[in-house]
Design an enzyme around this catalytic site. Structure first.
Site, PDB file in Angstrom:
ATOM      1  N   ASP A  10       0.870  -1.181   0.000  1.00  0.00           N
ATOM      2  CA  ASP A  10       0.000   0.000   0.000  1.00  0.00           C
ATOM      3  C   ASP A  10       0.905   1.228   0.000  1.00  0.00           C
ATOM      4  O   ASP A  10       2.121   1.106   0.172  1.00  0.00           O
ATOM      5  CB  ASP A  10      -0.897  -0.003   1.248  1.00  0.00           C
ATOM      6  CG  ASP A  10      -1.822   1.206   1.300  1.00  0.00           C
ATOM      7  OD1 ASP A  10      -2.334   1.614   0.244  1.00  0.00           O
ATOM      8  OD2 ASP A  10      -2.025   1.770   2.397  1.00  0.00           O
ATOM      9  N   SER A  11       0.294   2.389  -0.115  1.00  0.00           N
ATOM     10  CA  SER A  11       1.078   3.620  -0.048  1.00  0.00           C
ATOM     11  C   SER A  11       1.546   3.915   1.377  1.00  0.00           C
ATOM     12  O   SER A  11       2.474   4.685   1.572  1.00  0.00           O
ATOM     13  CB  SER A  11       0.220   4.800  -0.535  1.00  0.00           C
ATOM     14  OG  SER A  11      -0.953   4.875   0.244  1.00  0.00           O
ATOM     15  N   CYS A  73      -4.442  -1.617  -1.795  1.00  0.00           N
ATOM     16  CA  CYS A  73      -4.597  -0.180  -2.036  1.00  0.00           C
ATOM     17  C   CYS A  73      -5.707  -0.002  -3.062  1.00  0.00           C
ATOM     18  O   CYS A  73      -5.598  -0.532  -4.187  1.00  0.00           O
ATOM     19  CB  CYS A  73      -3.273   0.384  -2.567  1.00  0.00           C
ATOM     20  SG  CYS A  73      -3.383   2.142  -3.008  1.00  0.00           S
ATOM     21  N   GLU A 151      -2.614   9.238   8.234  1.00  0.00           N
ATOM     22  CA  GLU A 151      -1.150   9.083   8.284  1.00  0.00           C
ATOM     23  C   GLU A 151      -0.534  10.065   9.285  1.00  0.00           C
ATOM     24  O   GLU A 151       0.548   9.825   9.803  1.00  0.00           O
ATOM     25  CB  GLU A 151      -0.537   9.292   6.894  1.00  0.00           C
ATOM     26  CG  GLU A 151      -0.846   8.197   5.887  1.00  0.00           C
ATOM     27  CD  GLU A 151       0.003   6.937   6.070  1.00  0.00           C
ATOM     28  OE1 GLU A 151       1.117   7.027   6.612  1.00  0.00           O
ATOM     29  OE2 GLU A 151      -0.486   5.855   5.674  1.00  0.00           O
ATOM     30  N   CYS A 185     -10.875   2.708   0.165  1.00  0.00           N
ATOM     31  CA  CYS A 185      -9.450   2.938   0.428  1.00  0.00           C
ATOM     32  C   CYS A 185      -9.131   2.142   1.694  1.00  0.00           C
ATOM     33  O   CYS A 185      -9.893   2.185   2.666  1.00  0.00           O
ATOM     34  CB  CYS A 185      -9.204   4.421   0.637  1.00  0.00           C
ATOM     35  SG  CYS A 185      -7.621   4.793   1.404  1.00  0.00           S
ATOM     36  N   HIS A 187      -7.161   2.566   3.998  1.00  0.00           N
ATOM     37  CA  HIS A 187      -6.962   3.327   5.237  1.00  0.00           C
ATOM     38  C   HIS A 187      -8.273   3.489   6.024  1.00  0.00           C
ATOM     39  O   HIS A 187      -8.241   3.691   7.235  1.00  0.00           O
ATOM     40  CB  HIS A 187      -6.442   4.734   4.937  1.00  0.00           C
ATOM     41  CG  HIS A 187      -4.978   4.823   4.642  1.00  0.00           C
ATOM     42  ND1 HIS A 187      -4.400   4.302   3.514  1.00  0.00           N
ATOM     43  CD2 HIS A 187      -3.958   5.398   5.345  1.00  0.00           C
ATOM     44  CE1 HIS A 187      -3.104   4.561   3.523  1.00  0.00           C
ATOM     45  NE2 HIS A 187      -2.809   5.227   4.624  1.00  0.00           N
TER      46      HIS A 187
HETATM   47  N1  DGL Z   1      -4.714   2.962   1.155  1.00  0.00           N
HETATM   48  C1  DGL Z   1      -4.677   3.632  -0.130  1.00  0.00           C
HETATM   49  C2  DGL Z   1      -5.911   3.254  -0.911  1.00  0.00           C
HETATM   50  O1  DGL Z   1      -6.466   2.212  -0.611  1.00  0.00           O
HETATM   51  C3  DGL Z   1      -4.439   5.084   0.066  1.00  0.00           C
HETATM   52  C4  DGL Z   1      -4.014   5.785  -1.182  1.00  0.00           C
HETATM   53  C5  DGL Z   1      -3.303   7.075  -0.924  1.00  0.00           C
HETATM   54  O2  DGL Z   1      -2.146   7.015  -0.550  1.00  0.00           O
HETATM   55  O3  DGL Z   1      -3.891   8.141  -1.172  1.00  0.00           O
HETATM   56  O4  DGL Z   1      -6.350   3.899  -1.828  1.00  0.00           O
END
Ligand code: DGL
Length: 267
Positions: A10-11, A73, A151, A185, A187
């Site tokens: 993931d990011s 992600c 974050e 997402c 997150h």
């Molecule tokens: N967890 C990522 C997602 O599912 C976040 C993406 C981001 O970094 O904006 O889209």
């Protein structure tokens, strides 16, 4: 039987919702996790940039000798999944499994979708829902502030901003009368309580990473590629920036026996 680890990326922190699910439904599996914390958020970047980041994330995990990859992600799964499929290992993204789950859950045929700006712009969840649940209506809403605020860790001002952003983003979903909401997402399950307060406790929240891990379990079972060992699986975490900070935040989301060893890498 295949004892090599499952790769998850993931990011940033969000993909830990996939790790949480692996621990529950595939407890013997080793996991190598990559969070691209040096470049988070992905969700306000161009499709071309997201394609490049996704390819670099994938290369890193393949270099760790993983047997399969969960693209944890929603943004990468919406935009770049098709470019990650021919790399020699099974790859599961979050969009299709989530759409299937939402289609199975909805009773009134009204499905809300939340996600990053890039994911909502790409329209992949809406397109998947059209196929899996042709009779349903969908309302998709971008929630661009959620990832940076999550974050940022929990501070009093961060919490207040999250509450205000949640009200703004989710009021239309509430007015739409969705009975099912895709947290598009990875997150977003980390703020499930804030989301639930806005949409109401009767709305079913779809954790997209959990849906993807369940799909991966099915795939590995069919291929006879599950790990067989009599100890719990291990977790190795890699990030591209601030490993100490990641470890501190991740501890909040990964209750249980995982001792977090977080190392930094360049991609
Ligand atoms: N967890 C990522 C997602 O599912 C976040 C993406 C981001 O970094 O904006 O889209």
């Amino acid at each position: 039987m295949d004892d090599r680890p499952i790769g998850v990326f993931d990011s940033g922190l969000g993909g830990l919702t996939a790790v949480r699910r692996v621990r529950r439904v595939l407890p013997a599996e080793d996991v190598v996790y990559l969070g691209d914390t040096g470049r988070v958020p992905y969700g306000d970047r161009s499709a071309a940039t997201i394609l490049r980041y996704a390819s670099e994330d994938m290369d890193f995990l393949l270099g760790q000798n993983v047997k399969a990859v969960v693209v944890a992600c929603g943004t990468v799964s919406s935009i770049a999944l098709h470019t990650l499929l021919d790399r020699g290992v099974p790859v599961v993204g979050v969009v299709l499994p989530a759409a299937e789950r939402a289609a199975a859950l909805t009773k009134n045929g009204r499905i809300g979708v939340t996600g990053t700006a890039a994911a909502i712009r790409a329209g992949a969840y809406a397109a998947a829902l059209k196929k899996r649940s042709p009779g349903s209506e969908t309302l998709a809403v971008a929630c661009p502030m959620f990832v940076p605020l999550i974050e940022g860790g929990s501070t009093a001002s961060g919490e207040a901003l999250l509450e205000a952003a949640a009200e703004e983003y989710l009021a239309p979903i509430r007015d739409f009368g969705a009975d099912t909401l895709i947290l598009g997402c990875t997150h977003y399950p980390l703020i499930a309580e804030i989301i639930r307060r806005r949409v109401g406790s009767g709305v079913q929240l779809v954790d997209v990473a959990a849906a993807a891990v369940d799909e991966m379990k099915k795939l590995l079972t069919e291929k006879g590629a599950l790990a067989e060992r009599d100890r719990p699986g291990s977790l190795q975490c890699w990030v591209t920036h601030s490993p100490g900070r990641f470890a501190a935040l991740a501890g909040r989301f990964l209750p249980g026996p995982d001792t977090l060893r977080v190392r930094q890498t360049a991609l």
